[in-house]
Motif scaffolding. Structure first.
Motif, PDB file in Angstrom:
ATOM      1  N   LEU A   1      82.602   8.559  -3.131  1.00 25.43           N
ATOM      2  CA  LEU A   1      83.785   7.978  -3.767  1.00 25.43           C
ATOM      3  C   LEU A   1      84.476   8.946  -4.716  1.00 25.43           C
ATOM      4  O   LEU A   1      85.707   8.936  -4.815  1.00 25.43           O
ATOM      5  CB  LEU A   1      83.406   6.703  -4.532  1.00 25.43           C
ATOM      6  CG  LEU A   1      82.983   5.512  -3.684  1.00 25.43           C
ATOM      7  CD1 LEU A   1      82.491   4.379  -4.575  1.00 25.43           C
ATOM      8  CD2 LEU A   1      84.124   5.041  -2.794  1.00 25.43           C
ATOM      9  N   VAL A   2      83.725   9.769  -5.434  1.00 27.13           N
ATOM     10  CA  VAL A   2      84.329  10.546  -6.520  1.00 27.13           C
ATOM     11  C   VAL A   2      84.390  12.047  -6.289  1.00 27.13           C
ATOM     12  O   VAL A   2      85.101  12.741  -7.000  1.00 27.13           O
ATOM     13  CB  VAL A   2      83.609  10.272  -7.872  1.00 27.13           C
ATOM     14  CG1 VAL A   2      83.649   8.797  -8.208  1.00 27.13           C
ATOM     15  CG2 VAL A   2      82.191  10.792  -7.873  1.00 27.13           C
ATOM     16  N   ARG A   3      83.686  12.559  -5.324  1.00 25.36           N
ATOM     17  CA  ARG A   3      83.694  14.009  -5.112  1.00 25.36           C
ATOM     18  C   ARG A   3      84.737  14.390  -4.057  1.00 25.36           C
ATOM     19  O   ARG A   3      85.173  13.572  -3.267  1.00 25.36           O
ATOM     20  CB  ARG A   3      82.310  14.496  -4.698  1.00 25.36           C
ATOM     21  CG  ARG A   3      81.284  14.301  -5.816  1.00 25.36           C
ATOM     22  CD  ARG A   3      80.003  15.032  -5.538  1.00 25.36           C
ATOM     23  NE  ARG A   3      78.981  14.704  -6.519  1.00 25.36           N
ATOM     24  CZ  ARG A   3      78.844  15.308  -7.693  1.00 25.36           C
ATOM     25  NH1 ARG A   3      79.650  16.285  -8.037  1.00 25.36           N
ATOM     26  NH2 ARG A   3      77.887  14.935  -8.522  1.00 25.36           N
ATOM     27  N   SER A   4      85.087  15.685  -4.056  1.00 33.41           N
ATOM     28  CA  SER A   4      86.059  16.158  -3.075  1.00 33.41           C
ATOM     29  C   SER A   4      85.420  16.160  -1.686  1.00 33.41           C
ATOM     30  O   SER A   4      84.204  16.252  -1.579  1.00 33.41           O
ATOM     31  CB  SER A   4      86.542  17.559  -3.463  1.00 33.41           C
ATOM     32  OG  SER A   4      85.477  18.473  -3.382  1.00 33.41           O
ATOM     33  N   PRO A   5      86.208  15.965  -0.640  1.00 38.17           N
ATOM     34  CA  PRO A   5      87.664  16.073  -0.591  1.00 38.17           C
ATOM     35  C   PRO A   5      88.423  14.797  -0.907  1.00 38.17           C
ATOM     36  O   PRO A   5      89.655  14.821  -0.895  1.00 38.17           O
ATOM     37  CB  PRO A   5      87.935  16.504   0.848  1.00 38.17           C
ATOM     38  CG  PRO A   5      86.830  15.946   1.637  1.00 38.17           C
ATOM     39  CD  PRO A   5      85.641  15.931   0.717  1.00 38.17           C
ATOM     40  N   GLY A   6      87.778  13.659  -1.199  1.00 35.96           N
ATOM     41  CA  GLY A   6      88.540  12.473  -1.563  1.00 35.96           C
ATOM     42  C   GLY A   6      87.734  11.206  -1.405  1.00 35.96           C
ATOM     43  O   GLY A   6      86.602  11.214  -0.922  1.00 35.96           O
ATOM     44  N   VAL A   7      88.338  10.111  -1.828  1.00 34.58           N
ATOM     45  CA  VAL A   7      87.702   8.798  -1.819  1.00 34.58           C
ATOM     46  C   VAL A   7      87.246   8.440  -0.396  1.00 34.58           C
ATOM     47  O   VAL A   7      88.008   8.567   0.557  1.00 34.58           O
ATOM     48  CB  VAL A   7      88.652   7.718  -2.371  1.00 34.58           C
ATOM     49  CG1 VAL A   7      88.041   6.334  -2.254  1.00 34.58           C
ATOM     50  CG2 VAL A   7      89.007   8.023  -3.816  1.00 34.58           C
ATOM     51  N   LEU A   8      86.000   7.998  -0.290  1.00 33.87           N
ATOM     52  CA  LEU A   8      85.321   7.636   0.958  1.00 33.87           C
ATOM     53  C   LEU A   8      85.115   8.829   1.903  1.00 33.87           C
ATOM     54  O   LEU A   8      84.630   8.665   2.998  1.00 33.87           O
ATOM     55  CB  LEU A   8      86.049   6.509   1.706  1.00 33.87           C
ATOM     56  CG  LEU A   8      86.092   5.159   1.003  1.00 33.87           C
ATOM     57  CD1 LEU A   8      86.858   4.152   1.850  1.00 33.87           C
ATOM     58  CD2 LEU A   8      84.701   4.639   0.689  1.00 33.87           C
ATOM     59  N   ARG A   9      85.492  10.021   1.450  1.00 32.08           N
ATOM     60  CA  ARG A   9      85.287  11.223   2.254  1.00 32.08           C
ATOM     61  C   ARG A   9      84.569  12.296   1.470  1.00 32.08           C
ATOM     62  O   ARG A   9      84.362  13.410   1.947  1.00 32.08           O
ATOM     63  CB  ARG A   9      86.634  11.762   2.758  1.00 32.08           C
ATOM     64  CG  ARG A   9      87.354  10.798   3.684  1.00 32.08           C
ATOM     65  CD  ARG A   9      88.718  11.300   4.123  1.00 32.08           C
ATOM     66  NE  ARG A   9      89.601  11.488   2.965  1.00 32.08           N
ATOM     67  CZ  ARG A   9      90.172  12.660   2.634  1.00 32.08           C
ATOM     68  NH1 ARG A   9      89.975  13.724   3.339  1.00 32.08           N
ATOM     69  NH2 ARG A   9      90.955  12.726   1.584  1.00 32.08           N
ATOM     70  N   GLY A  10      84.191  11.979   0.222  1.00 32.02           N
ATOM     71  CA  GLY A  10      83.548  12.965  -0.636  1.00 32.02           C
ATOM     72  C   GLY A  10      82.210  13.433  -0.083  1.00 32.02           C
ATOM     73  O   GLY A  10      81.505  12.685   0.582  1.00 32.02           O
ATOM     74  N   HIS A  11      81.906  14.661  -0.387  1.00 31.01           N
ATOM     75  CA  HIS A  11      80.656  15.253   0.085  1.00 31.01           C
ATOM     76  C   HIS A  11      79.534  14.984  -0.920  1.00 31.01           C
ATOM     77  O   HIS A  11      79.734  15.097  -2.126  1.00 31.01           O
ATOM     78  CB  HIS A  11      80.824  16.749   0.296  1.00 31.01           C
ATOM     79  CG  HIS A  11      81.781  17.072   1.393  1.00 31.01           C
ATOM     80  ND1 HIS A  11      82.145  18.347   1.707  1.00 31.01           N
ATOM     81  CD2 HIS A  11      82.448  16.277   2.271  1.00 31.01           C
ATOM     82  CE1 HIS A  11      82.989  18.342   2.724  1.00 31.01           C
ATOM     83  NE2 HIS A  11      83.201  17.090   3.070  1.00 31.01           N
TER      84      HIS A  11
END
Length: 178
Positions: free
Chosen positions: A124-134
């Motif tokens: 949720l909070v890491r890049s590259p973005g919401v629901l796509r974070g690594h």
């Protein structure tokens, strides 16, 4: 007619007399979640831009990676799916908690919940973005993919669930006769 369950603490004690174990589940979940997030913060702070750090004669290596997939780097292109699965798992565990009267089940479900929420937070909070974070992974054993504390909690919780199921232990605190 025989009842399908036998009370694990004795005949005089009924299922309704057993205390709920929701508090234990929540304590374990919060501890697993907090430990996961704290270790990820330290790992990102101390391992970013560094070569891997070998510890214990190479038995454990600290290697920072950003994982777009599931535990142990599986299915890297399905981050959104794993985010949705984590939410569904959390909801199911919280619904099950209404019936929870077994301390071992509380520990297992708490580990599973804490780990799922730990990795979901990254998505949720890491890049590259919401629901796509690594997801931040940083622990590596020889011949094993890089993982994190949330992965350990999920795997330990899942193993406990399998064991409890095989032993016939129910979330209600009874033992099924087979």
């Amino acid at each position: 007619m025989d009842a399908p369950h036998e009370a694990s603490l004795g005949d005089a004690e009924t299922q309704t007399a057993r205390p709920r174990r929701t508090g234990a589940l929540l304590v374990v979940a919060v501890l697993a979640y907090a430990l996961d997030q704290a270790t990820k913060l330290v790992a990102v702070d101390r391992l970013s831009g560094r070569d891997p750090v070998e510890l214990l004669g190479g038995l454990l290596t600290l290697r920072l990676i950003r994982n777009p997939g599931a535990a142990f780097g599986l299915a890297g292109g399905a981050t959104v799916v794993f985010s949705i699965v984590a939410v569904v798992v959390a909801v199911m565990i919280l619904r099950t908690a209404r019936h929870l009267r077994s301390l071992p089940w509380a520990l297992a479900l708490g580990l599973l919940l804490g780990g799922a929420l730990g990795n979901l937070t990254d998505r949720l909070v890491r890049s590259p973005g919401v629901l796509r974070g690594h997801v931040v992974d940083f622990l590596e054993l020889p011949n094993w993919p890089v993982f994190n504390v949330a992965d350990m909690a999920i795997c330990t919780g899942a193993a406990l669930i399998v064991l409890l199921t095989l032993l016939g232990r129910t979330v209600e605190g009874t033992v099924e006769r087979g």
